[in-house]
Design a protein around this motif. Structure first.
Motif, PDB file in Angstrom:
ATOM      1  N   ILE A  95       0.824  -1.212   0.000  1.00 39.68           N
ATOM      2  CA  ILE A  95       0.000   0.000   0.000  1.00 39.68           C
ATOM      3  C   ILE A  95       0.858   1.263   0.000  1.00 39.68           C
ATOM      4  CG2 ILE A  95      -1.867  -1.176   1.218  1.00 39.68           C
ATOM      5  CD1 ILE A  95      -1.057   0.525   3.699  1.00 39.68           C
ATOM      6  N   ASP A  96       0.342   2.291  -0.656  1.00 37.80           N
ATOM      7  CA  ASP A  96       0.979   3.607  -0.594  1.00 37.80           C
ATOM      8  C   ASP A  96       0.012   4.655  -0.037  1.00 37.80           C
ATOM      9  OD1 ASP A  96      -0.775   4.320  -2.681  1.00 37.80           O
ATOM     10  OD2 ASP A  96       0.712   3.808  -4.192  1.00 37.80           O
ATOM     11  N   THR A  97      -1.238   4.227   0.218  1.00 38.73           N
ATOM     12  CA  THR A  97      -2.256   5.122   0.778  1.00 38.73           C
ATOM     13  C   THR A  97      -3.087   4.345   1.782  1.00 38.73           C
ATOM     14  OG1 THR A  97      -2.394   6.324  -1.318  1.00 38.73           O
ATOM     15  CG2 THR A  97      -4.177   6.663   0.256  1.00 38.73           C
ATOM     16  N   ILE A  98      -3.295   4.925   2.952  1.00 35.42           N
ATOM     17  CA  ILE A  98      -4.159   4.294   3.940  1.00 35.42           C
ATOM     18  C   ILE A  98      -5.257   5.278   4.330  1.00 35.42           C
ATOM     19  CG2 ILE A  98      -2.623   4.968   5.859  1.00 35.42           C
ATOM     20  CD1 ILE A  98      -3.521   2.320   7.217  1.00 35.42           C
ATOM     21  N   CYS A  99      -6.502   4.828   4.219  1.00 37.02           N
ATOM     22  CA  CYS A  99      -7.669   5.654   4.519  1.00 37.02           C
ATOM     23  C   CYS A  99      -8.226   5.259   5.892  1.00 37.02           C
ATOM     24  CB  CYS A  99      -8.740   5.471   3.452  1.00 37.02           C
ATOM     25  SG  CYS A  99      -8.212   5.973   1.797  1.00 37.02           S
ATOM     26  N   LEU A 100      -8.434   6.257   6.728  1.00 39.02           N
ATOM     27  CA  LEU A 100      -8.872   6.016   8.096  1.00 39.02           C
ATOM     28  C   LEU A 100     -10.154   6.788   8.384  1.00 39.02           C
ATOM     29  CD1 LEU A 100      -5.423   6.757   9.778  1.00 39.02           C
ATOM     30  CD2 LEU A 100      -6.233   4.522   9.051  1.00 39.02           C
ATOM     31  N   GLU A 234       2.589   8.495  16.963  1.00 41.28           N
ATOM     32  CA  GLU A 234       3.767   7.713  16.585  1.00 41.28           C
ATOM     33  C   GLU A 234       3.449   6.787  15.418  1.00 41.28           C
ATOM     34  OE1 GLU A 234       2.585   8.097  19.547  1.00 41.28           O
ATOM     35  OE2 GLU A 234       4.158   8.974  20.807  1.00 41.28           O
ATOM     36  N   THR A 235       2.243   6.220  15.419  1.00 37.29           N
ATOM     37  CA  THR A 235       1.847   5.307  14.345  1.00 37.29           C
ATOM     38  C   THR A 235       1.787   6.026  13.001  1.00 37.29           C
ATOM     39  OG1 THR A 235       0.551   3.989  15.906  1.00 37.29           O
ATOM     40  CG2 THR A 235       0.062   3.703  13.561  1.00 37.29           C
ATOM     41  N   LEU A 236       1.135   7.197  12.989  1.00 38.56           N
ATOM     42  CA  LEU A 236       1.026   7.958  11.739  1.00 38.56           C
ATOM     43  C   LEU A 236       2.387   8.482  11.290  1.00 38.56           C
ATOM     44  CD1 LEU A 236      -2.270   9.965  12.386  1.00 38.56           C
ATOM     45  CD2 LEU A 236      -1.966   7.843  11.116  1.00 38.56           C
ATOM     46  N   GLU A 237       3.228   8.823  12.234  1.00 40.05           N
ATOM     47  CA  GLU A 237       4.581   9.275  11.890  1.00 40.05           C
ATOM     48  C   GLU A 237       5.374   8.153  11.231  1.00 40.05           C
ATOM     49  OE1 GLU A 237       8.573  11.074  14.131  1.00 40.05           O
ATOM     50  OE2 GLU A 237       6.674  10.933  15.214  1.00 40.05           O
ATOM     51  N   TYR A 238       5.165   6.927  11.716  1.00 35.62           N
ATOM     52  CA  TYR A 238       5.855   5.776  11.129  1.00 35.62           C
ATOM     53  C   TYR A 238       5.387   5.536   9.694  1.00 35.62           C
ATOM     54  CZ  TYR A 238       7.605   1.039  10.463  1.00 35.62           C
ATOM     55  OH  TYR A 238       8.245  -0.067   9.968  1.00 35.62           O
ATOM     56  N   GLY A 243       6.641   6.430   3.576  1.00 36.99           N
ATOM     57  CA  GLY A 243       6.110   6.976   2.330  1.00 36.99           C
ATOM     58  C   GLY A 243       4.656   6.635   2.077  1.00 36.99           C
ATOM     59  N   VAL A 244       3.921   6.284   3.126  1.00 33.34           N
ATOM     60  CA  VAL A 244       2.500   5.952   2.985  1.00 33.34           C
ATOM     61  C   VAL A 244       1.671   7.203   3.234  1.00 33.34           C
ATOM     62  CG1 VAL A 244       0.597   4.548   3.858  1.00 33.34           C
ATOM     63  CG2 VAL A 244       2.899   3.574   3.709  1.00 33.34           C
ATOM     64  N   ASP A 245       0.816   7.544   2.272  1.00 31.02           N
ATOM     65  CA  ASP A 245      -0.032   8.732   2.375  1.00 31.02           C
ATOM     66  C   ASP A 245      -1.246   8.428   3.262  1.00 31.02           C
ATOM     67  OD1 ASP A 245      -0.828  11.312   1.858  1.00 31.02           O
ATOM     68  OD2 ASP A 245      -1.936  10.780   0.050  1.00 31.02           O
ATOM     69  N   ILE A 246      -1.596   9.365   4.121  1.00 35.01           N
ATOM     70  CA  ILE A 246      -2.730   9.195   5.029  1.00 35.01           C
ATOM     71  C   ILE A 246      -3.902  10.050   4.555  1.00 35.01           C
ATOM     72  CG2 ILE A 246      -3.531   9.379   7.410  1.00 35.01           C
ATOM     73  CD1 ILE A 246      -1.291   7.402   7.148  1.00 35.01           C
ATOM     74  N   LYS A 247      -5.100   9.439   4.482  1.00 37.76           N
ATOM     75  CA  LYS A 247      -6.315  10.184   4.172  1.00 37.76           C
ATOM     76  C   LYS A 247      -7.368   9.844   5.225  1.00 37.76           C
ATOM     77  CE  LYS A 247      -5.561  10.869  -0.761  1.00 37.76           C
ATOM     78  NZ  LYS A 247      -5.254  12.307  -0.598  1.00 37.76           N
ATOM     79  N   ILE A 248      -8.037  10.874   5.722  1.00 40.18           N
ATOM     80  CA  ILE A 248      -9.081  10.706   6.730  1.00 40.18           C
ATOM     81  C   ILE A 248     -10.440  10.857   6.063  1.00 40.18           C
ATOM     82  CG2 ILE A 248      -9.938  11.458   8.969  1.00 40.18           C
ATOM     83  CD1 ILE A 248      -7.027  10.436   8.967  1.00 40.18           C
ATOM     84  N   ILE A 249     -11.267   9.816   6.170  1.00 40.22           N
ATOM     85  CA  ILE A 249     -12.607   9.833   5.579  1.00 40.22           C
ATOM     86  C   ILE A 249     -13.604   9.644   6.715  1.00 40.22           C
ATOM     87  CG2 ILE A 249     -14.129   8.797   3.869  1.00 40.22           C
ATOM     88  CD1 ILE A 249     -11.692   7.694   2.453  1.00 40.22           C
ATOM     89  N   SER A 250     -14.401  10.669   6.966  1.00 41.02           N
ATOM     90  CA  SER A 250     -15.281  10.639   8.143  1.00 41.02           C
ATOM     91  C   SER A 250     -16.645  11.221   7.807  1.00 41.02           C
ATOM     92  CB  SER A 250     -14.632  11.443   9.277  1.00 41.02           C
ATOM     93  OG  SER A 250     -15.496  11.547  10.379  1.00 41.02           O
ATOM     94  N   GLU A 432      11.775  -2.548   3.265  1.00 44.30           N
ATOM     95  CA  GLU A 432      11.881  -1.601   2.160  1.00 44.30           C
ATOM     96  C   GLU A 432      10.587  -1.586   1.340  1.00 44.30           C
ATOM     97  OE1 GLU A 432      15.260  -2.821  -0.051  1.00 44.30           O
ATOM     98  OE2 GLU A 432      16.710  -2.239   1.488  1.00 44.30           O
ATOM     99  N   ALA A 433      10.275  -0.431   0.777  1.00 49.08           N
ATOM    100  CA  ALA A 433       9.063  -0.283  -0.042  1.00 49.08           C
ATOM    101  C   ALA A 433       9.160  -1.163  -1.287  1.00 49.08           C
ATOM    102  CB  ALA A 433       8.879   1.169  -0.440  1.00 49.08           C
ATOM    103  N   ILE A 434       8.011  -1.712  -1.687  1.00 48.22           N
ATOM    104  CA  ILE A 434       7.970  -2.598  -2.861  1.00 48.22           C
ATOM    105  C   ILE A 434       7.472  -1.776  -4.044  1.00 48.22           C
ATOM    106  CG2 ILE A 434       7.049  -4.767  -3.758  1.00 48.22           C
ATOM    107  CD1 ILE A 434       6.479  -5.494  -0.789  1.00 48.22           C
ATOM    108  N   ASN A 435       8.404  -1.160  -4.737  1.00 45.92           N
ATOM    109  CA  ASN A 435       8.015  -0.278  -5.841  1.00 45.92           C
ATOM    110  C   ASN A 435       8.798  -0.580  -7.110  1.00 45.92           C
ATOM    111  OD1 ASN A 435      10.512   0.629  -5.056  1.00 45.92           O
ATOM    112  ND2 ASN A 435       9.771   2.569  -4.218  1.00 45.92           N
ATOM    113  N   HIS A 436       9.264  -1.837  -7.250  1.00 47.39           N
ATOM    114  CA  HIS A 436      10.038  -2.209  -8.422  1.00 47.39           C
ATOM    115  C   HIS A 436       9.272  -3.248  -9.234  1.00 47.39           C
ATOM    116  CE1 HIS A 436      11.188  -4.826  -5.007  1.00 47.39           C
ATOM    117  NE2 HIS A 436      11.078  -5.780  -5.904  1.00 47.39           N
TER     118      HIS A 436
END
Length: 583
Positions: A95-100, A234-238, A243-250, A432-436
């Protein structure tokens, strides 16, 4: 699972290659006599094609993949994280984006009643609120907080009850005396712009603001405070560091969500939008422009995720309510809370058993580690397959056809692939990120490794054409085993304590096999005289540390072996440069 799709691609490629190569090997072996070219049935007409067939099939590759993923599932379960699908770990790792959602994810489902802002005294809160709260048989966290403040009791005055609706953003109770009590989002409940503006100002401080309207008259604003989840910052900072983008859907008020998102450390939380009047067709244009999406309906949540996926993002969604079910099904990886609705847990790939959002980095980290490890071990399997294929094609031009049988690759297969490959698949490496492009890089590298092993196997055969080398047939599997060690060296780099240990064990294991049973692994004819399993075991016992093969090497063969070992890595390095493969 993208990993399994990639592995199936490799298998299809190998199946496409196996058929003609096996056929050519059979033709070459069948069309041989004692120095004459004529059709003759021989034992080799079976064993040589079988060598190609068995050697090119990556036996154990899918099994090793399943074992590695299963080990990770067990490790995550110990951290109160239940993985419900074997390949969910891999999906989350990509994943590169996580929606919360805000409530239940950034915050707990516990609300604290702060105070009531009275707008009108025409209705008595101490009378109205217990009746309203007591009208509901099921209490959500909001009603629980209000009940602690006002209490709740069933009343004969209740005529009709309308539970909270995501579309209307409010709950409604109709009394027999014609009074109507509505509690919900200020924008949907309040009648005057002045009161709506006041509610918006209070929302800026991070309060969850509820409006009470009785018979079309604005009565009060209730201010509730969300409880932030432990370690959420700390979790969101990690996630941000990976390189994971955070989006808040509420579904809550935009100003409230924006404020809490900022307090939790969500980057670009000031890029927010309220979705009340946004059509589904417009979402694709804006899904990348905003971080916070407020006042969303279940359909809008699902569409946001769908549009992000259309734009090439790998999306994870975390939810706990019934309204999240569609979004969880839409996401590439779905994560539910154990305290959430049954439907969300049923459709989710991962369930957080203790509702602790801070476990998610462990899942992501474990997934990235295991996928990178599996990709490395798959490379070892494919090297063997491409070596057998390339060497068989070259052998078509040899007078006597394929000069080896399946025993020739046993040391590489048993030690490097099976033993070292298993250890590497369990390595606790950097996530490591899986982007290859896994397929392209692995194919290119495995073909290069296979070519290197083929050239190594050809060295004694070529020298035998010009020099007296009666033991050349024994040197071929020996050189293959030596080449396998140098391939392992390249796979385990860069060295750390663990990979250095694996490499040293690979060297020690290969040497032990070659010294303990040289007749079994170097002499393709040795076990052919056995009439059964018992006879084979007797021959193996007799061959234990029988070094007669090595004692039988002449000076030329010994010198060529030493020179080859010394020149092996420069040859490998040259091929690596030729193929221009980046580490």
């Amino acid at each position: 699972s993208q990993l399994m799709l990639d592995i199936y691609k490799f298998i299809k490629i190998l199946l496409f290659l196996i058929v003609p190569i096996v056929f050519l090997t059979w033709i070459k072996t069948f069309y041989l006599g004692d120095g004459e070219h004529h059709w003759v049935w021989t034992y080799a007409a079976l064993t040589k094609p079988a060598t190609v067939l068995v050697g090119m099939i990556p036996i154990g590759m899918i099994l090793l993949t399943s074992i590695t993923l299963s080990k990770s599932i067990i490790a995550l379960y110990k951290k109160k994280t239940m993985v419900q699908e074997l390949y969910a770990i891999e999906n989350l790792s990509r994943i590169d984006t996580i929606c919360l959602d805000k409530t239940g994810t950034l915050t707990t489902q516990n609300f604290t009643f702060e105070r009531a802002e009275i707008i009108s005294n025409s209705a008595n809160l101490e009378e109205i609120m217990p009746i309203f709260i007591g009208a509901f048989s099921f209490y959500n966290p909001t009603l629980e907080a209000l009940k602690k403040e006002f209490g709740g009791e069933s009343s004969e005055l209740i005529k009709e009850v309308e539970p909270f609706s995501s579309e209307k953003k409010c709950s409604r109770v109709l009394l027999k005396d014609a009074r109507q009590i509505i509690l919900g989002a200020p924008e949907y409940v309040l009648k005057t712009p002045k009161n709506i503006k006041k509610a918006q100002e209070l929302s800026k401080d991070g309060y969850r603001v509820l409006a009470l309207n009785v018979s079309d008259e604005d009565i009060a604003l209730f201010l509730l405070k969300d409880e932030k989840r432990k370690n959420v910052n700390e979790t969101l900072e990690y996630f941000d560091s990976l390189g994971v983008d955070i989006k808040i859907i509420s579904g809550d008020n935009a100003l409230t969500v924006k404020q809490i998102a900022g307090e939790c450390g969500v980057k670009n939380a000031d890029k927010y939008i309220s979705m009340e009047n946004v059509e589904l067709a417009q979402i694709e244009e804006i899904c990348d422009q905003y971080t916070v999406f407020a006042r969303t309906s279940p359909e809008q949540k699902q569409e946001i995720i769908r549009c992000l996926e259309r734009k090439g993002h790998k999306v994870a969604y975390v939810g706990d309510g019934v309204n999240d079910t569609q979004s969880l099904r839409q996401a590439d990886c779905s994560i539910a809370l154990a305290s959430g609705a049954s439907s969300t847990k049923a459709v989710s790939d991962v369930v957080l058993l203790d509702d602790d959002f801070s476990h998610l980095p462990s899942v992501l980290q474990e997934g990235r580690k295991v996928v990178n490890n599996i990709e490395r071990t798959v490379l070892l399997f494919l090297t063997k397959s491409f070596f057998i294929g390339l060497f068989s094609l070259v052998s078509f031009f040899f007078p006597k056809g394929l000069p080896i049988e399946i025993e020739a690759i046993y040391v590489y297969e048993f030690v490097v692939i099976t033993f070292c490959g298993l250890l590497l698949s369990l390595q606790n490496n950097k996530p490591e990120a899986i982007n290859h492009d896994f397929v392209k890089i692995t194919l290119k590298k495995s073909v290069m490794y296979g070519l290197f092993m083929t050239l190594s196997a050809l060295v004694p055969i070529i020298f035998d054409l010009f020099l007296d080398m009666p033991s050349a047939i024994y040197l071929v599997p020996l050189f293959i085993s030596i080449a396998g060690i140098f391939i392992l060296l390249d796979v385990v780099r860069p060295f750390n304590k663990y990979t250095l240990m694996v490499f040293l064990l690979g060297i020690a294991g290969s040497i032990l096999f070659l010294l303990a049973l040289p007749n079994v692994f170097l002499n393709p004819e040795y076990l052919k005289s056995a009439s059964g399993a018992a006879s084979q075991m007797n021959l193996i016992k007799k061959a234990f540390f029988d070094l007669s093969i090595y004692r039988g090497l002449n000076v030329i063969e010994i010198v060529i072996t030493l020179v080859f070992t010394a020149c092996c890595y420069p040859l490998f390095f040259g091929l690596d440069k030729l193929f221009s493969i980046k580490k």
